[in-house]
Design a protein around this motif. Structure first.
Motif, PDB file in Angstrom:
ATOM      1  N   ASP A   1      -3.024  10.797   4.683  1.00  0.00           N
ATOM      2  CA  ASP A   1      -2.254  10.352   3.513  1.00  0.00           C
ATOM      3  C   ASP A   1      -1.172  11.360   3.146  1.00  0.00           C
ATOM      4  O   ASP A   1      -0.033  10.979   2.825  1.00  0.00           O
ATOM      5  CB  ASP A   1      -3.194  10.138   2.330  1.00  0.00           C
ATOM      6  CG  ASP A   1      -4.126   8.960   2.540  1.00  0.00           C
ATOM      7  OD1 ASP A   1      -3.761   8.064   3.329  1.00  0.00           O
ATOM      8  OD2 ASP A   1      -5.216   8.950   1.931  1.00  0.00           O
TER       9      ASP A   1
ATOM     10  N   THR B   1     -10.123   3.732  11.125  1.00  0.00           N
ATOM     11  CA  THR B   1      -8.688   3.739  10.869  1.00  0.00           C
ATOM     12  C   THR B   1      -8.411   3.088   9.523  1.00  0.00           C
ATOM     13  O   THR B   1      -9.254   2.349   8.988  1.00  0.00           O
ATOM     14  CB  THR B   1      -7.917   2.989  11.971  1.00  0.00           C
ATOM     15  OG1 THR B   1      -6.504   3.088  11.722  1.00  0.00           O
ATOM     16  CG2 THR B   1      -8.308   1.524  12.007  1.00  0.00           C
ATOM     17  N   ASP B   2      -7.238   3.374   8.993  1.00  0.00           N
ATOM     18  CA  ASP B   2      -6.798   2.715   7.771  1.00  0.00           C
ATOM     19  C   ASP B   2      -6.314   1.316   8.102  1.00  0.00           C
ATOM     20  O   ASP B   2      -5.857   1.039   9.218  1.00  0.00           O
ATOM     21  CB  ASP B   2      -5.691   3.530   7.108  1.00  0.00           C
ATOM     22  CG  ASP B   2      -5.292   2.963   5.760  1.00  0.00           C
ATOM     23  OD1 ASP B   2      -6.098   3.067   4.824  1.00  0.00           O
ATOM     24  OD2 ASP B   2      -4.190   2.396   5.658  1.00  0.00           O
ATOM     25  N   TYR B   3      -6.383   0.432   7.105  1.00  0.00           N
ATOM     26  CA  TYR B   3      -6.013  -0.953   7.382  1.00  0.00           C
ATOM     27  C   TYR B   3      -4.529  -1.092   7.712  1.00  0.00           C
ATOM     28  O   TYR B   3      -4.157  -1.897   8.568  1.00  0.00           O
ATOM     29  CB  TYR B   3      -6.361  -1.843   6.189  1.00  0.00           C
ATOM     30  CG  TYR B   3      -5.880  -3.252   6.388  1.00  0.00           C
ATOM     31  CD1 TYR B   3      -6.443  -4.058   7.367  1.00  0.00           C
ATOM     32  CD2 TYR B   3      -4.828  -3.767   5.637  1.00  0.00           C
ATOM     33  CE1 TYR B   3      -6.001  -5.339   7.580  1.00  0.00           C
ATOM     34  CE2 TYR B   3      -4.381  -5.050   5.849  1.00  0.00           C
ATOM     35  CZ  TYR B   3      -4.968  -5.827   6.822  1.00  0.00           C
ATOM     36  OH  TYR B   3      -4.515  -7.085   7.054  1.00  0.00           O
ATOM     37  N   SER B   4      -3.677  -0.327   7.054  1.00  0.00           N
ATOM     38  CA  SER B   4      -2.243  -0.415   7.351  1.00  0.00           C
ATOM     39  C   SER B   4      -1.959  -0.013   8.794  1.00  0.00           C
ATOM     40  O   SER B   4      -1.111  -0.623   9.466  1.00  0.00           O
ATOM     41  CB  SER B   4      -1.453   0.475   6.395  1.00  0.00           C
ATOM     42  OG  SER B   4      -1.860   1.830   6.522  1.00  0.00           O
ATOM     43  N   ASP B   5      -2.671   0.976   9.309  1.00  0.00           N
ATOM     44  CA  ASP B   5      -2.508   1.348  10.719  1.00  0.00           C
ATOM     45  C   ASP B   5      -3.059   0.267  11.638  1.00  0.00           C
ATOM     46  O   ASP B   5      -2.515   0.037  12.734  1.00  0.00           O
ATOM     47  CB  ASP B   5      -3.215   2.670  10.989  1.00  0.00           C
ATOM     48  CG  ASP B   5      -2.625   3.816  10.181  1.00  0.00           C
ATOM     49  OD1 ASP B   5      -1.414   3.766   9.898  1.00  0.00           O
ATOM     50  OD2 ASP B   5      -3.379   4.737   9.817  1.00  0.00           O
TER      51      ASP B   5
ATOM     52  N   ALA C   1      -8.943  11.360   6.247  1.00  0.00           N
ATOM     53  CA  ALA C   1      -8.114  10.339   5.609  1.00  0.00           C
ATOM     54  C   ALA C   1      -7.131  10.966   4.631  1.00  0.00           C
ATOM     55  O   ALA C   1      -5.981  10.518   4.520  1.00  0.00           O
ATOM     56  CB  ALA C   1      -8.997   9.318   4.892  1.00  0.00           C
TER      57      ALA C   1
ATOM     58  N   TYR D   1       0.826  -1.206   0.000  1.00  0.00           N
ATOM     59  CA  TYR D   1       0.000   0.000   0.000  1.00  0.00           C
ATOM     60  C   TYR D   1       0.862   1.259   0.000  1.00  0.00           C
ATOM     61  O   TYR D   1       0.517   2.261  -0.632  1.00  0.00           O
ATOM     62  CB  TYR D   1      -0.920  -0.035   1.222  1.00  0.00           C
ATOM     63  CG  TYR D   1      -1.661   1.252   1.470  1.00  0.00           C
ATOM     64  CD1 TYR D   1      -2.816   1.549   0.767  1.00  0.00           C
ATOM     65  CD2 TYR D   1      -1.208   2.172   2.418  1.00  0.00           C
ATOM     66  CE1 TYR D   1      -3.505   2.728   0.993  1.00  0.00           C
ATOM     67  CE2 TYR D   1      -1.885   3.348   2.657  1.00  0.00           C
ATOM     68  CZ  TYR D   1      -3.031   3.624   1.939  1.00  0.00           C
ATOM     69  OH  TYR D   1      -3.704   4.798   2.158  1.00  0.00           O
TER      70      TYR D   1
ATOM     71  N   ARG E   1      -3.192   8.237  -3.717  1.00  0.00           N
ATOM     72  CA  ARG E   1      -4.079   8.939  -2.786  1.00  0.00           C
ATOM     73  C   ARG E   1      -3.523  10.311  -2.425  1.00  0.00           C
ATOM     74  O   ARG E   1      -4.276  11.278  -2.271  1.00  0.00           O
ATOM     75  CB  ARG E   1      -4.290   8.092  -1.534  1.00  0.00           C
ATOM     76  CG  ARG E   1      -5.113   6.833  -1.757  1.00  0.00           C
ATOM     77  CD  ARG E   1      -5.154   5.983  -0.502  1.00  0.00           C
ATOM     78  NE  ARG E   1      -5.794   6.702   0.599  1.00  0.00           N
ATOM     79  CZ  ARG E   1      -7.093   6.635   0.887  1.00  0.00           C
ATOM     80  NH1 ARG E   1      -7.900   5.865   0.150  1.00  0.00           N
ATOM     81  NH2 ARG E   1      -7.590   7.303   1.909  1.00  0.00           N
TER      82      ARG E   1
ATOM     83  N   PRO F   1     -14.206   9.278   8.899  1.00  0.00           N
ATOM     84  CA  PRO F   1     -14.273   9.165   7.443  1.00  0.00           C
ATOM     85  C   PRO F   1     -15.335  10.066   6.831  1.00  0.00           C
ATOM     86  O   PRO F   1     -15.100  10.738   5.844  1.00  0.00           O
ATOM     87  CB  PRO F   1     -14.591   7.690   7.213  1.00  0.00           C
ATOM     88  CG  PRO F   1     -14.161   7.015   8.454  1.00  0.00           C
ATOM     89  CD  PRO F   1     -14.430   7.996   9.533  1.00  0.00           C
TER      90      PRO F   1
ATOM     91  N   SER G   1     -12.169  -2.495   8.298  1.00  0.00           N
ATOM     92  CA  SER G   1     -11.549  -1.318   7.695  1.00  0.00           C
ATOM     93  C   SER G   1     -12.174  -0.946   6.357  1.00  0.00           C
ATOM     94  O   SER G   1     -11.954   0.156   5.857  1.00  0.00           O
ATOM     95  CB  SER G   1     -10.052  -1.552   7.501  1.00  0.00           C
ATOM     96  OG  SER G   1      -9.812  -2.591   6.560  1.00  0.00           O
ATOM     97  N   ARG G   2     -12.957  -1.849   5.764  1.00  0.00           N
ATOM     98  CA  ARG G   2     -13.647  -1.558   4.512  1.00  0.00           C
ATOM     99  C   ARG G   2     -15.056  -1.020   4.729  1.00  0.00           C
ATOM    100  O   ARG G   2     -15.746  -0.719   3.770  1.00  0.00           O
ATOM    101  CB  ARG G   2     -13.717  -2.817   3.648  1.00  0.00           C
ATOM    102  CG  ARG G   2     -12.370  -3.389   3.234  1.00  0.00           C
ATOM    103  CD  ARG G   2     -11.601  -2.419   2.376  1.00  0.00           C
ATOM    104  NE  ARG G   2     -10.480  -3.029   1.685  1.00  0.00           N
ATOM    105  CZ  ARG G   2      -9.266  -3.172   2.194  1.00  0.00           C
ATOM    106  NH1 ARG G   2      -9.016  -2.746   3.423  1.00  0.00           N
ATOM    107  NH2 ARG G   2      -8.293  -3.725   1.488  1.00  0.00           N
TER     108      ARG G   2
END
Length: 580
Positions: A176, A406-410, A172, A139, A147, A521, A399-400
């Motif tokens: 980014d 939160t973002d999935y990577s976090d 978000a 990502y 993004r 979000p 996360s979806r």
């Protein structure tokens, strides 16, 4: 009168005359002199000799196959009855039945079956977790630049559309942009670190000193990961929280510099780890590589013979996933540096291949042995790894959602302690210094490679999302996605939360019936801010004195405090008295 029968019995006894004198030869008299008085001339003792409370001759106990008797009966037995052959025969023909303790042996057999299932279940969890880390890592290289570009385009073209909202950018998008700026700054800062000088400096040290340094680097990496994610989360929240005054935005600056410093220092630490591993690969006698591999087996000693709960095992599994993926990236960096030194000769890759396989095989063997014995000593079934996998899948699915916080990577960073930013900075630095791009054709290859990475990221995300939905459905956790449980903020009681929340049996919803997680979000004025937790997986709990128990159905939890759910456990949560 009692003496009359006795006297008559004595008179009628064989071997005695009518005048009371004994008859017979001297041998018989001598034997009679040694023998005790008996009834009717047999070898049985007098009835009065047994006394009250003593067993009769027929009730005497049996000991080792021999009956207790007097000296006369022992003398009449044959020598074979008292021989060693009879003892050996008894030992050879002695029998027993395992079914007399069926529960014990059934439990032992189940432990053996559990140990045999551990490699399969563990590797399924590791395989799923490594691809989760790969998704978060890709990502940073693929979707994050796109993004950031879209966020900057929105910021530049904002005057053309006017201010429809109080926010210039969505939260978000702000996060980014911060990630992209941190990556660019740290990448240029890494150019001031000379990799060649670091390599020769480490190579000049002794083997024992390098072994100690490598262990210290592992400890420092864990400490950096635990504190670094808090620094990044603090930066993201400080930059996106609603502020009444414009002067409050100045607080983002110190958090930003702290985050840049952390990513830079953590990238240097990982570079030292990769350099030490590179020195071990290039040593002539491979002694350093052997010592570093033996360090994995020392990990077994420090983990196996300790008490583990299921939450602790979940933390250890997450740590092993992160460690294995990090080792794969370090091995990739070592191969890139070595191939550069040998002018990208493919023959040298086959020289490195046995050492790479040896490192990977030792890591897998240590993990299997460690988890097999931990589950054996703590009576944990192999099915727990499928529950761990479902918890990791729940993070990806949640996360979806539209109400994601939160973002999935976090989320992966918090759950496994894997922070992709420092590792991405180091990999970009190594790749750009090892591969020279010259000419139009080379740039075309770079663009094609980038498109291939995007394709890999999208394909990986689709497959992971499908498998995650399957795991969540198998674990019956779908309702947690839409009915999050209201919990108190850490350090504050639940009663001090906003009065607008109403919880019914641990489930909180708004007036429209849809659960709201956070307002980050999509800005919602009337939607309360909740924290996603779950009351599932009650078997994976440890006492927590700060929270109150929501469910009162179970009598065994009546006098206990609330327990941490598996979805609340991340890599650095203290479960019990330890962090694994």
């Amino acid at each position: 009168m009692a003496g009359v029968p006795d006297a008559a019995a004595s008179a009628a006894a064989p071997g005695s005359s009518g005048d009371g004198r004994r008859s017979g030869g001297p041998e018989q008299q001598e034997s009679c002199r040694d023998e005790p008085k008996t009834l009717w001339g047999n070898s049985e003792p007098w009835p009065s000799a047994a006394g009250p409370g003593q067993p009769s001759p027929q009730q005497r106990a049996e000991t080792l196959g021999f009956y207790e008797s007097d000296r006369g009966r022992k003398k009449k037995r044959s020598f074979s009855d008292l021989s060693l052959l009879r003892f050996i025969s008894a030992e050879l023909t002695r029998g027993y039945f395992l079914e007399h303790n069926e529960a014990k042996y059934t439990e032992r057999r189940e432990r053996v079956y559990t140990c045999m299932r551990i490699p399969k279940e563990l590797e399924k969890l590791m395989f799923f977790g490594i691809f989760l880390c790969l998704d978060a890592f890709l990502y940073v290289f693929t979707l994050l630049p796109l993004r950031v570009f879209l966020a900057m385009f929105r910021f530049i073209t904002l005057p053309c559309y006017g201010l429809r909202d109080r926010r210039l950018l969505q939260p978000a998008q702000v996060c980014d942009i911060l990630k992209g700026v941190i990556l660019v700054i740290c990448y240029f800062m890494m150019h001031y670190v000379d990799y060649s000088m670091m390599y020769h400096l480490i190579r000049g040290q002794s083997v024992i000193k390098l072994y100690i340094i490598y262990n210290m680097l592992e400890v420092a990496d864990r400490l950096f990961s635990s504190f670094g994610q808090d620094i990044l989360d603090a930066l993201y929240w400080t930059a996106t929280e609603p502020k009444e005054r414009k002067r409050a935005h100045i607080g983002v600056i110190p958090h930003f510099f702290m985050a840049v410093l952390y990513v830079f220092l953590h990238a240097i630490l990982i570079m030292v780890q990769a350099t030490t591993l590179n020195v071990a690969f290039n040593s002539h006698n491979k002694s350093l590589l052997t010592i570093m591999m033996s360090n994995n087996f020392v990990e077994i000693k420090g983990s196996v013979f300790k008490k583990f709960e299921k939450n602790n095992l979940f933390q250890m599994s997450n740590s092993d996933i992160k460690e294995r993926f990090t080792n794969y990236v370090l091995l990739l960096i070592v191969c890139l540096r070595n191939m550069e030194q040998f002018s990208w000769n493919p023959d040298h890759l086959w020289v490195l291949f046995p050492d790479v396989c040896m490192v990977v095989a030792s890591e897998i063997a240590v993990d299997i042995v460690k988890h097999a014995f931990i589950t054996k000593f703590n009576d944990i079934t192999a099915d727990v790894y499928s529950e761990y996998r479902a918890s990791l899948a729940f993070d990806l699915v949640s996360s979806r959602q539209k109400n994601a916080y939160t973002d999935y990577s976090d989320s992966v960073s918090r759950r496994m302690g894997f922070i992709p930013l420092p590792l991405a900075v180091l990999l970009i630095r190594v790749v750009t210094s090892s591969i020279k791009v010259q000419g139009v054709l080379a740039y075309v290859c770079v663009v094609l490679f980038y498109c291939g990475l995007i394709s890999l990221k999208v394909l990986n995300s689709i497959v992971l999302l499908g498998k995650s939905c399957q795991y969540v459905k198998e674990a019956k956790m779908e309702e947690k996605l839409f009915n999050p449980v209201l919990t108190a903020t850490p350090g504050k009681p639940a009663g001090k939360q906003q009065n607008t929340f109403k919880s019914t049996q641990g489930i909180s919803t708004d007036e429209n019936g849809s659960a709201s997680v956070t307002s980050q979000p999509v800005h919602q004025e009337n939607s309360p801010s909740l924290l996603v937790t779950s009351n599932s997986d009650q078997f994976l709990t440890t006492p927590d004195g700060e929270e109150k128990d929501i469910s009162q159905d179970s009598s065994e939890l009546k006098h206990r405090s609330a327990k941490k759910d598996l979805l609340e456990i991340d890599r650095f949560t203290i479960c019990g008295n330890r962090i694994d």
